[in-house]
Scaffold this motif. Structure first.
Motif, PDB file in Angstrom:
ATOM      1  N   TYR A  22      -4.341  -8.928   6.049  1.00 19.18           N
ATOM      2  CA  TYR A  22      -5.749  -9.182   6.353  1.00 19.18           C
ATOM      3  C   TYR A  22      -6.005 -10.679   6.378  1.00 19.18           C
ATOM      4  CZ  TYR A  22      -6.120  -4.496   4.150  1.00 19.18           C
ATOM      5  OH  TYR A  22      -5.954  -3.187   3.771  1.00 19.18           O
ATOM      6  N   GLU A  29       5.336  -0.974   8.327  1.00 19.36           N
ATOM      7  CA  GLU A  29       5.763   0.262   7.676  1.00 19.36           C
ATOM      8  C   GLU A  29       7.278   0.244   7.582  1.00 19.36           C
ATOM      9  OE1 GLU A  29       4.842   5.035   7.743  1.00 19.36           O
ATOM     10  OE2 GLU A  29       4.697   3.936   9.637  1.00 19.36           O
ATOM     11  N   LYS A  70      -4.915  -5.181  17.170  1.00 23.79           N
ATOM     12  CA  LYS A  70      -4.110  -4.952  15.976  1.00 23.79           C
ATOM     13  C   LYS A  70      -2.688  -4.534  16.364  1.00 23.79           C
ATOM     14  CE  LYS A  70      -8.235  -3.369  13.460  1.00 23.79           C
ATOM     15  NZ  LYS A  70      -8.334  -4.501  12.527  1.00 23.79           N
ATOM     16  N   TRP A  80       1.037  -2.751  14.849  1.00 21.12           N
ATOM     17  CA  TRP A  80       1.742  -1.979  13.820  1.00 21.12           C
ATOM     18  C   TRP A  80       3.232  -2.190  14.045  1.00 21.12           C
ATOM     19  CZ3 TRP A  80      -1.127   2.301  11.168  1.00 21.12           C
ATOM     20  CH2 TRP A  80      -0.394   2.849  10.107  1.00 21.12           C
ATOM     21  N   ALA A 126      -7.071  -4.105   8.513  1.00 17.28           N
ATOM     22  CA  ALA A 126      -5.864  -4.927   8.586  1.00 17.28           C
ATOM     23  C   ALA A 126      -5.616  -5.390  10.017  1.00 17.28           C
ATOM     24  CB  ALA A 126      -4.664  -4.145   8.066  1.00 17.28           C
ATOM     25  N   THR A 169      -0.207  -4.176   4.412  1.00 25.19           N
ATOM     26  CA  THR A 169      -1.369  -4.451   5.258  1.00 25.19           C
ATOM     27  C   THR A 169      -1.727  -5.923   5.164  1.00 25.19           C
ATOM     28  OG1 THR A 169      -2.749  -3.710   3.390  1.00 25.19           O
ATOM     29  CG2 THR A 169      -2.301  -2.118   5.136  1.00 25.19           C
ATOM     30  N   THR A 228       0.838  -1.192   0.000  1.00 23.79           N
ATOM     31  CA  THR A 228       0.000   0.000   0.000  1.00 23.79           C
ATOM     32  C   THR A 228       0.878   1.249   0.000  1.00 23.79           C
ATOM     33  OG1 THR A 228      -1.664  -1.207   1.280  1.00 23.79           O
ATOM     34  CG2 THR A 228      -1.866   1.189   1.214  1.00 23.79           C
ATOM     35  N   ILE A 232      -7.708  -0.111   4.892  1.00 24.94           N
ATOM     36  CA  ILE A 232      -6.544  -0.270   5.755  1.00 24.94           C
ATOM     37  C   ILE A 232      -6.923  -0.454   7.225  1.00 24.94           C
ATOM     38  CG2 ILE A 232      -6.245   2.233   6.049  1.00 24.94           C
ATOM     39  CD1 ILE A 232      -3.239   1.787   5.890  1.00 24.94           C
ATOM     40  N   ASP A 254      -9.136   5.787   7.255  1.00 22.63           N
ATOM     41  CA  ASP A 254      -9.536   4.789   6.273  1.00 22.63           C
ATOM     42  C   ASP A 254     -10.658   5.399   5.437  1.00 22.63           C
ATOM     43  OD1 ASP A 254     -10.679   2.671   4.832  1.00 22.63           O
ATOM     44  OD2 ASP A 254     -10.370   1.226   6.431  1.00 22.63           O
ATOM     45  N   LEU A 283       3.555   0.852   3.097  1.00 21.31           N
ATOM     46  CA  LEU A 283       2.898  -0.004   4.071  1.00 21.31           C
ATOM     47  C   LEU A 283       2.601  -1.368   3.471  1.00 21.31           C
ATOM     48  CD1 LEU A 283       0.229   2.560   5.396  1.00 21.31           C
ATOM     49  CD2 LEU A 283       2.576   2.218   6.215  1.00 21.31           C
ATOM     50  N   ILE A 330      -0.009  -4.203  10.361  1.00 17.69           N
ATOM     51  CA  ILE A 330       0.526  -3.286   9.359  1.00 17.69           C
ATOM     52  C   ILE A 330       2.036  -3.182   9.555  1.00 17.69           C
ATOM     53  CG2 ILE A 330       0.565  -0.912   8.493  1.00 17.69           C
ATOM     54  CD1 ILE A 330      -2.340  -0.632   9.346  1.00 17.69           C
TER      55      ILE A 330
END
Length: 364
Positions: free
Chosen positions: A115, A101, A345, A347, A96, A113, A81, A93, A268, A111, A99
């Motif tokens: 899923y 980065e 989630k 990151w 997800a 993502t 992404t 996004i 998003d 990024l 994520i």
């Protein structure tokens, strides 16, 4: 004779009076069975608290949260992404589970993502090209890797059997992406949940996780949160990436970190909601230039290093190790224990060692 009539009169009078009394008694209200019982001693029916059994659910391999047991067996997808200002907002996004980065060339980031429950997504992306190190991060999660082109250094591994992938620029993969003409190319390539699923079937890729698959991360439960009691206060996390200048702000109400970049909330576009995660991992890696002419970076995903784990308003230093390209990354606290994430989630921020000191974790 007179006495007899007097006696009859008395009897009649008594009968009339008696009848009147009975009539008044019959009109009097009948007391209820609880009239004389104090209100505070009256019995009330007990209503037990409902018990959540999570029938038909299991813990997600990727978030540690409860999810439908059938969906929990689905193989995830990893979508490249773009993350430049012209592409905002990105779409899908917020759904997800994880994520990544990473810095790429020119000071920008890209990024990836990941899923697992993606079938209902109406718009995903925009989708951009691969960088070699992203392939190895996607491999950690058994994900099918979706991208639109790649750097020349990734061609060999993408064309091998190392990772299942769908390229939106070449071959039959293009059928599973579309252009949104409201934006200019190359920032307008998108896909959908339906297309992601169709692509996996068309390419003959497994759509289910292996039977022996185990979670990449270790998780606590909602009832036993990892509070990082010995950690430093981390209310704001600012990252060194020079283009987006992203940061996270901790919300004590819901225990999530909300994401900002380019001076504003990161949203998003599908939902209008700001991105938020429970866990942040800073993974410091060695880096160098593979191509000084184009500024193409090489990120060392294998040699191990330091970092930070951030959750619930606290941060602790960690180390990370990865045994091989086919293995997963393990994260450890300073006492050598593998970190335990809180459900939610995550990151993952891939940080160049030479720039790690420019990240800022603050108590305000």
């Amino acid at each position: 004779m007179k006495k007899r009539w007097k006696m009859i009169g008395v009897v009649c009078a008594i009968a009339i009076l008696s009848a009147g009394c009975k009539s008044k008694e019959s009109e009097a209200p009948t007391p209820s069975s609880t009239q004389d019982v104090p209100a505070e001693t009256a019995e009330t029916e007990y209503q037990p608290e409902p018990v959540e059994t999570h029938e038909g659910e299991v813990r997600s391999f990727y978030t540690g949260e409860w999810m439908d047991e059938k969906k929990a067996k689905n193989r995830p997808v990893a979508v490249m992404t773009e993350n430049t200002h012209v592409t905002l907002p990105q779409y899908g996004i917020g759904n997800a589970d994880i994520i990544y980065e990473c810095p790429v060339e020119g000071g920008i980031t890209r990024l990836m993502t990941i899923y697992q429950d993606y079938a209902s997504l109406k718009k995903v992306g925009n989708v951009r090209s691969c960088r070699l190190y992203y392939v190895y991060f996607a491999k950690e999660f058994e994900a099918v890797y979706f991208h639109a082109g790649e750097s020349k250094y990734a061609l060999d591994v993408l064309n091998s059997s190392f990772i299942d992938n769908v390229d939106g620029i070449t071959g039959k993969g293009g059928a599973f992406y579309y252009r949104d003409n409201s934006r200019r190319a190359p920032h307008n390539l998108y896909t959908t949940g339906e297309n992601l699923a169709s692509a996996m079937k068309t390419y003959g890729y497994d759509t289910k996780l292996p039977e022996n698959y185990t979670s990449h991360y270790r998780f606590t439960t909602e009832d036993s949160q990892n509070l990082l009691d010995q950690g430093e206060v981390a209310k704001k996390v600012s990252l060194y990436y020079v283009d987006a200048k992203p940061w996270f702000v901790y919300n004590e109400t819901d225990g999530l970190y909300y994401r900002y970049e380019f001076g504003d909330k990161q949203i998003d576009g599908s939902t209008g909601e700001q991105l938020a995660v429970k866990n942040i991992i800073l993974q410091n890696c060695y880096s160098n230039l593979k191509d000084s002419k184009n500024g193409t970076l090489d990120i060392d995903y294998l040699s191990g290093g330091s970092g930070m784990y951030i959750t619930n308003g606290k941060a602790v230093p960690i180390t990370w190790k990865r045994a091989s390209a086919n293995d997963i990354t393990h994260y450890y606290t300073q006492d050598g224990q593998e970190i335990i994430l809180n459900p939610g989630k995550t990151w993952v921020e891939i940080v160049e060692n030479s720039r790690a000191s420019q990240n800022k974790i603050s108590a305000e």
